[in-house]
Structure formats: C-alpha cells, structure tokens
Motif scaffolding. Structure first.
Motif, PDB file in Angstrom:
ATOM      1  N   VAL A 179       0.856  -1.196   0.000  1.00  0.00           N
ATOM      2  CA  VAL A 179       0.000   0.000   0.000  1.00  0.00           C
ATOM      3  C   VAL A 179       0.888   1.240   0.000  1.00  0.00           C
ATOM      4  CG1 VAL A 179      -1.878  -1.160   1.229  1.00  0.00           C
ATOM      5  CG2 VAL A 179      -0.170   0.114   2.530  1.00  0.00           C
ATOM      6  N   ILE A 226      -1.409   5.998   2.880  1.00  0.00           N
ATOM      7  CA  ILE A 226      -2.514   5.206   3.441  1.00  0.00           C
ATOM      8  C   ILE A 226      -2.173   4.806   4.877  1.00  0.00           C
ATOM      9  CG2 ILE A 226      -3.785   3.028   3.253  1.00  0.00           C
ATOM     10  CD1 ILE A 226      -4.593   5.024   1.109  1.00  0.00           C
ATOM     11  N   TRP A 269      -4.165   5.566   8.394  1.00  0.00           N
ATOM     12  CA  TRP A 269      -4.530   4.571   9.414  1.00  0.00           C
ATOM     13  C   TRP A 269      -4.056   5.033  10.785  1.00  0.00           C
ATOM     14  CZ3 TRP A 269      -2.062  -0.137   6.509  1.00  0.00           C
ATOM     15  CH2 TRP A 269      -2.847  -0.486   5.416  1.00  0.00           C
ATOM     16  N   ARG A 321      -8.732   6.800   8.302  1.00  0.00           N
ATOM     17  CA  ARG A 321      -9.093   5.733   7.378  1.00  0.00           C
ATOM     18  C   ARG A 321      -8.820   4.406   8.065  1.00  0.00           C
ATOM     19  NH1 ARG A 321      -7.503   5.585   1.015  1.00  0.00           N
ATOM     20  NH2 ARG A 321      -8.543   3.642   0.545  1.00  0.00           N
TER      21      ARG A 321
END
Length: 80
Positions: free
Chosen positions: A38, A42, A46, A51
C-alpha cells in the motif's frame, strides 16, 4: 449520529496499534507500507484514524507481522 459512532472498531485505536508495530519493528512507515503493498500515505491515514484498513489488509498485517486480529483491532478482553 457521527459516522464513526457506528463502527465497532475504533480507527484511532487501530492506528495506535499500527504505530506500535512500526516502532517495535524499528521500520519506517514507508517500509511498513511496502511490505503490505500500500502507499505510505494510506498507512499515515490509518495511524491518524482517518481511514481504516480493509479486511484483506488486516489479514496481511497480521500474517506479515505475526500479530492477532484481536490485538490489532483492539478486541482483546481484559481478564482480571
């Protein structure tokens, strides 16, 4: 009701666990992201709790870093 209130997993707590893994393994967010396939942005989302990782990614994290999903998702019960 806030959208986050409907979740059974608190994204901020999962982010703290991911950050713990990164620190314990002494790797960068970029290295962590690369191991999972990823983007590092991202992983940052997290960690900040903006997210949540998808189920397949949770499984990859658990397998790659040898942790349980219960631990990662903060579902362990305190036993006294």
């Amino acid at each position: 009701m806030d959208k986050r209130d409907r979740h059974w997993v608190k994204p901020q707590l999962v982010g703290e666990r991911i950050n713990d893994l990164i620190r314990e393994r002494n790797i960068s967010q970029r290295e962590f992201a690369k191991k999972l396939g990823v983007r590092d942005s991202i992983v940052s989302m997290w960690i900040w709790g903006t997210r949540e990782p998808r189920v397949a990614t949770v499984i990859r994290i658990c397998e790659t870093f040898d942790v349980s999903a219960d631990w990662l998702l903060c579902l362990e019960k305190n036993e006294n």
